[in-house]
Design an enzyme around this catalytic site. Structure first.
Site, PDB file in Angstrom:
ATOM      1  N   LYS A 140      55.437  42.630  25.075  1.00 54.54           N
ATOM      2  CA  LYS A 140      54.043  42.375  24.712  1.00 54.54           C
ATOM      3  C   LYS A 140      53.195  42.550  25.955  1.00 54.54           C
ATOM      4  CE  LYS A 140      50.882  40.774  21.889  1.00 54.54           C
ATOM      5  NZ  LYS A 140      50.203  42.066  22.097  1.00 54.54           N
ATOM      6  N   GLN A 146      53.085  40.417  33.650  1.00 54.09           N
ATOM      7  CA  GLN A 146      53.045  40.032  32.239  1.00 54.09           C
ATOM      8  C   GLN A 146      54.291  39.251  31.829  1.00 54.09           C
ATOM      9  OE1 GLN A 146      50.166  41.592  30.487  1.00 54.09           O
ATOM     10  NE2 GLN A 146      50.493  39.921  29.068  1.00 54.09           N
ATOM     11  N   LYS A 162      53.603  35.648  32.926  1.00 52.29           N
ATOM     12  CA  LYS A 162      52.450  35.134  32.186  1.00 52.29           C
ATOM     13  C   LYS A 162      52.858  34.781  30.754  1.00 52.29           C
ATOM     14  CE  LYS A 162      48.981  37.724  32.532  1.00 52.29           C
ATOM     15  NZ  LYS A 162      47.750  38.521  32.577  1.00 52.29           N
ATOM     16  N   LYS A 192      53.551  46.664  29.708  1.00 47.67           N
ATOM     17  CA  LYS A 192      52.178  47.127  29.911  1.00 47.67           C
ATOM     18  C   LYS A 192      52.187  48.632  29.721  1.00 47.67           C
ATOM     19  CE  LYS A 192      48.106  45.473  30.985  1.00 47.67           C
ATOM     20  NZ  LYS A 192      47.507  44.151  30.714  1.00 47.67           N
ATOM     21  N   GLY A 202      44.924  45.262  24.060  1.00 46.85           N
ATOM     22  CA  GLY A 202      43.905  45.899  24.907  1.00 46.85           C
ATOM     23  C   GLY A 202      43.988  45.463  26.358  1.00 46.85           C
ATOM     24  N   ASP A 203      43.214  46.132  27.180  1.00 47.17           N
ATOM     25  CA  ASP A 203      43.029  45.778  28.596  1.00 47.17           C
ATOM     26  C   ASP A 203      41.780  46.564  29.023  1.00 47.17           C
ATOM     27  OD1 ASP A 203      44.511  44.422  31.029  1.00 47.17           O
ATOM     28  OD2 ASP A 203      43.896  46.362  31.796  1.00 47.17           O
ATOM     29  N   THR A 239      40.537  35.480  26.314  1.00 51.96           N
ATOM     30  CA  THR A 239      40.905  35.509  27.739  1.00 51.96           C
ATOM     31  C   THR A 239      39.845  34.769  28.544  1.00 51.96           C
ATOM     32  OG1 THR A 239      41.962  37.636  27.346  1.00 51.96           O
ATOM     33  CG2 THR A 239      41.642  36.994  29.636  1.00 51.96           C
ATOM     34  N   ASN A 286      35.042  42.537  28.695  1.00 50.79           N
ATOM     35  CA  ASN A 286      35.470  41.538  27.725  1.00 50.79           C
ATOM     36  C   ASN A 286      35.761  40.176  28.371  1.00 50.79           C
ATOM     37  OD1 ASN A 286      38.302  40.392  26.416  1.00 50.79           O
ATOM     38  ND2 ASN A 286      36.712  40.822  24.926  1.00 50.79           N
TER      39      ASN A 286
HETATM   40  P1  NDP Z   1      36.836  45.761  30.380  1.00 47.59           P
HETATM   41  O1  NDP Z   1      37.123  47.193  30.383  1.00 47.59           O
HETATM   42  O2  NDP Z   1      36.256  45.129  29.168  1.00 47.59           O
HETATM   43  O3  NDP Z   1      35.885  45.383  31.613  1.00 47.59           O
HETATM   44  C1  NDP Z   1      36.253  45.642  32.917  1.00 47.59           C
HETATM   45  C2  NDP Z   1      35.109  45.242  33.840  1.00 47.59           C
HETATM   46  O4  NDP Z   1      35.553  45.335  35.189  1.00 47.59           O
HETATM   47  C3  NDP Z   1      33.906  46.158  33.708  1.00 47.59           C
HETATM   48  O5  NDP Z   1      32.741  45.444  34.025  1.00 47.59           O
HETATM   49  C4  NDP Z   1      34.204  47.217  34.778  1.00 47.59           C
HETATM   50  O6  NDP Z   1      33.061  47.886  35.278  1.00 47.59           O
HETATM   51  C5  NDP Z   1      34.824  46.375  35.861  1.00 47.59           C
HETATM   52  N1  NDP Z   1      35.768  47.210  36.642  1.00 47.59           N
HETATM   53  C6  NDP Z   1      36.856  47.873  36.171  1.00 47.59           C
HETATM   54  N2  NDP Z   1      37.449  48.569  37.148  1.00 47.59           N
HETATM   55  C7  NDP Z   1      36.715  48.328  38.246  1.00 47.59           C
HETATM   56  C8  NDP Z   1      36.825  48.759  39.582  1.00 47.59           C
HETATM   57  N3  NDP Z   1      37.813  49.591  39.979  1.00 47.59           N
HETATM   58  N4  NDP Z   1      35.890  48.297  40.457  1.00 47.59           N
HETATM   59  C9  NDP Z   1      34.912  47.455  40.067  1.00 47.59           C
HETATM   60  N5  NDP Z   1      34.752  47.034  38.796  1.00 47.59           N
HETATM   61  C10 NDP Z   1      35.643  47.455  37.913  1.00 47.59           C
HETATM   62  O7  NDP Z   1      38.220  45.043  30.780  1.00 47.59           O
HETATM   63  P2  NDP Z   1      38.658  43.538  30.578  1.00 47.59           P
HETATM   64  O8  NDP Z   1      37.490  42.637  30.702  1.00 47.59           O
HETATM   65  O9  NDP Z   1      39.507  43.481  29.368  1.00 47.59           O
HETATM   66  O10 NDP Z   1      39.642  43.339  31.822  1.00 47.59           O
HETATM   67  C11 NDP Z   1      39.217  42.828  33.081  1.00 47.59           C
HETATM   68  C12 NDP Z   1      40.404  42.284  33.851  1.00 47.59           C
HETATM   69  O11 NDP Z   1      41.015  41.233  33.092  1.00 47.59           O
HETATM   70  C13 NDP Z   1      41.522  43.279  34.145  1.00 47.59           C
HETATM   71  O12 NDP Z   1      42.120  42.959  35.377  1.00 47.59           O
HETATM   72  C14 NDP Z   1      42.516  43.020  33.031  1.00 47.59           C
HETATM   73  O13 NDP Z   1      43.816  43.433  33.371  1.00 47.59           O
HETATM   74  C15 NDP Z   1      42.409  41.506  32.931  1.00 47.59           C
HETATM   75  N6  NDP Z   1      42.872  40.914  31.685  1.00 47.59           N
HETATM   76  C16 NDP Z   1      42.335  41.295  30.477  1.00 47.59           C
HETATM   77  C17 NDP Z   1      42.761  40.694  29.322  1.00 47.59           C
HETATM   78  C18 NDP Z   1      42.135  40.981  27.998  1.00 47.59           C
HETATM   79  O14 NDP Z   1      42.470  40.280  27.021  1.00 47.59           O
HETATM   80  N7  NDP Z   1      41.219  41.928  27.885  1.00 47.59           N
HETATM   81  C19 NDP Z   1      43.867  39.709  29.323  1.00 47.59           C
HETATM   82  C20 NDP Z   1      44.297  39.324  30.644  1.00 47.59           C
HETATM   83  C21 NDP Z   1      43.832  39.947  31.748  1.00 47.59           C
HETATM   84  P3  NDP Z   1      32.811  49.434  34.856  1.00 47.59           P
HETATM   85  O15 NDP Z   1      32.337  49.380  33.446  1.00 47.59           O
HETATM   86  O16 NDP Z   1      31.793  49.901  35.823  1.00 47.59           O
HETATM   87  O17 NDP Z   1      34.140  50.127  35.016  1.00 47.59           O
END
Ligand code: NDP
Length: 447
Positions: free
Chosen positions: A92, A113, A116, A128, A167-168, A212, A243
């Site tokens: 997962k 993961q 976690k 992943k 998703g991620d 999250t 997200n």
């Molecule tokens: P989204 O794609 O919804 O959002 C990602 C955000 O982070 C955007 O604002 C994006 O900006 C920014 N971002 C991404 N890459 C970079 C970078 N290289 N430098 C600066 N800003 C960056 O992703 P999520 O919110 O789902 O995920 C965010 C984090 O949370 C990740 O590390 C993910 O692995 C982790 N996570 C997510 C989960 C989930 O349920 N979604 C669960 C557990 C962990 P821009 O639009 O400019 O790229």
């Protein structure tokens, strides 16, 4: 051989076997460094080579994804699925679509993961996947075309009892829905439990979208409770505006905190009076725009192109964007500015130097593998609902999430205490997650 020497030897072996995979090395080092006291207490894990086995994925799949853009041109991307460990349940873990995706990035995420998922107490293994596909600027048709081609290859490796992606970064419910649609078409099975993060009409769970971010704040709340502090009235900054960031901000606001800044990869906005979350949702979730547009509606706010969000004074900082976004200097600045808690929504957002600063300063530091586990935990609740063809209310599901986050917090806290590192949630999370997986692996025999 002394335990620390053994751990160093094991780490060097990981580096030797996985050359150039820096992110994976970093994630492995972070976990292995914590495990000394656990290996002293359970020498059988050394004898049975549990660490060597955990560091080697059970299966790594790399594949070609051909697709056409709106102009009819052919594009080729690379797809990955790393099925790391299935001792506790079906693999997962999420799928990430971002140009920075490499095998190393997917392996670091998959490795994290495993632990976690173990911390959630749910029956799920660790995996992943993703692609170096860049969804930015692509039309909906292009996204669908890409997702369909991705699934034409991926479908043969997944299943509700085998491997359940979610998703991620770059993959939200729109992409999961397209992937599910294609899976259903290829297999002729309405197998809801094969993917989580679906929208509500097609078997998704209430609270999955929020889980999250909400979970991160529940974890924060528990950490602050220990310090006899609370969230109310505190100034907070949250990096990212995706997200995780959006729903962390929402829960902070609900609990009476004031979020003054958030960001995307172009820059950050600062709104001293507290950010307008409805506007951020409009810009990011509906228009899929850039955070700089916020200033058009709130002239009194500031937008700093390529600015460093960690320079803003705050009591609470939640890194919710991406890996290694907060370094040693940033950590020092946060501590100097009076920050009392850093809780990670993103995976591995703090560099090892940054983590050291937080631990030495003794502030409340919640590592992502524990603090952001609410997302995958709610995915497991989605699997439960799918398996029983049921759907639960928002209130009931959120209460389950809250209980799970409290359980994760308490487990990390008590494990740190048991192994002589009171208040160190890094050690608590790593040891507690490792013990669950290691014990299950021993029981399953040499598989
Ligand atoms: P989204 O794609 O919804 O959002 C990602 C955000 O982070 C955007 O604002 C994006 O900006 C920014 N971002 C991404 N890459 C970079 C970078 N290289 N430098 C600066 N800003 C960056 O992703 P999520 O919110 O789902 O995920 C965010 C984090 O949370 C990740 O590390 C993910 O692995 C982790 N996570 C997510 C989960 C989930 O349920 N979604 C669960 C557990 C962990 P821009 O639009 O400019 O790229």
């Amino acid at each position: 051989m002394a335990v620390q020497e053994k751990i160093e030897e094991l780490y060097q072996e990981v580096v030797r076997k996985n050359p150039g995979e820096n992110e994976f090395h970093q994630a492995a080092m972070e976990v292995l460094q914590s495990l000394g006291p656990a290996l002293v207490k359970y020498p059988e894990f050394v004898d049975k080579k549990i660490i060597e086995r955990i560091c080697e994925p059970e299966r790594q799949i790399i594949f070609r994804i051909p697709w056409r853009n709106d102009k009819g041109e052919v594009n080729i991307n690379r797809g990955f699925r790393v099925e790391f460990n299935s001792a506790l349940g079906p693999y997962k873990g999420g799928l990430r679509f971002h140009p920075s995706v490499t095998l190393s990035v997917i392996k670091f995420l998959g490795f994290e993961q495993i632990f976690k998922n173990a911390l959630t107490g749910m029956p799920i293994g660790g995996a992943k996947g993703g692609s170096d596909f860049d969804p930015k600027g692509k039309s909906e048709d292009e996204i669908m075309s890409f997702c369909q081609s991705f699934m034409i290859e991926l479908y043969r490796y997944i299943g509700e009892y085998t491997d359940v992606p979610a998703g991620d970064i770059g993959v939200g419910s729109r992409e999961i829905n397209f992937l599910f649609g294609q899976y259903k078409r290829i297999t002729n099975r309405y197998e809801s439990g094969v993917l989580t993060g679906k929208s509500l009409n097609i078997g998704g769970s209430m609270v999955r979208k929020e889980s999250t971010g909400y979970g991160v704040v529940y974890f924060l709340k528990e950490m602050l409770n220990v310090l006899k502090e609370n969230v109310e009235g505190k100034t907070c900054i949250v990096s990212g505006s995706g997200n995780v960031a959006i729903y962390a901000m929402e829960k902070l606001e609900q609990l009476g905190a004031r979020v003054v800044a958030c960001s995307d990869s172009d820059g950050y906005i600062y709104d001293e009076t507290g950010v307008d979350l409805n506007l951020i949702k409009q810009i990011k979730e509906i228009e899929r725009g850039r955070i700089r547009e916020y200033k058009k509606y709130h002239k009194e706010s500031k937008y700093i192109e390529k600015g460093n969000i960690w320079e803003i004074p705050c009591k609470i900082a939640l890194p919710c964007a991406t890996e290694n976004e907060l370094n040693g200097k940033d950590a020092t600045k946060l501590v100097k500015n009076g920050c009392i808690a850093v809780v990670e929504g993103a995976n591995m957002p703090t560099t090892p130097e940054g983590v050291k600063v937080f631990l030495e300063a003794g502030i409340a530091y919640g590592p992502g593998k524990a603090a952001n586990a609410g997302g995958v935990a709610t995915s497991a609740l989605e699997m439960q609902q799918n398996a029983s063809r049921d759907s639960w209310s928002f209130k009931f599901t959120e209460r389950r999430l809250q209980e799970i986050m409290k359980g994760i917090h308490d487990l990390c806290y008590s494990t740190a205490e048991e192994f002589g590192a009171q208040g160190n949630y890094v050690k608590g999370a790593n040891i507690a997650g490792f013990l669950k997986v290691a014990k299950a692996m021993l029981e399953l025999g040499l598989v």
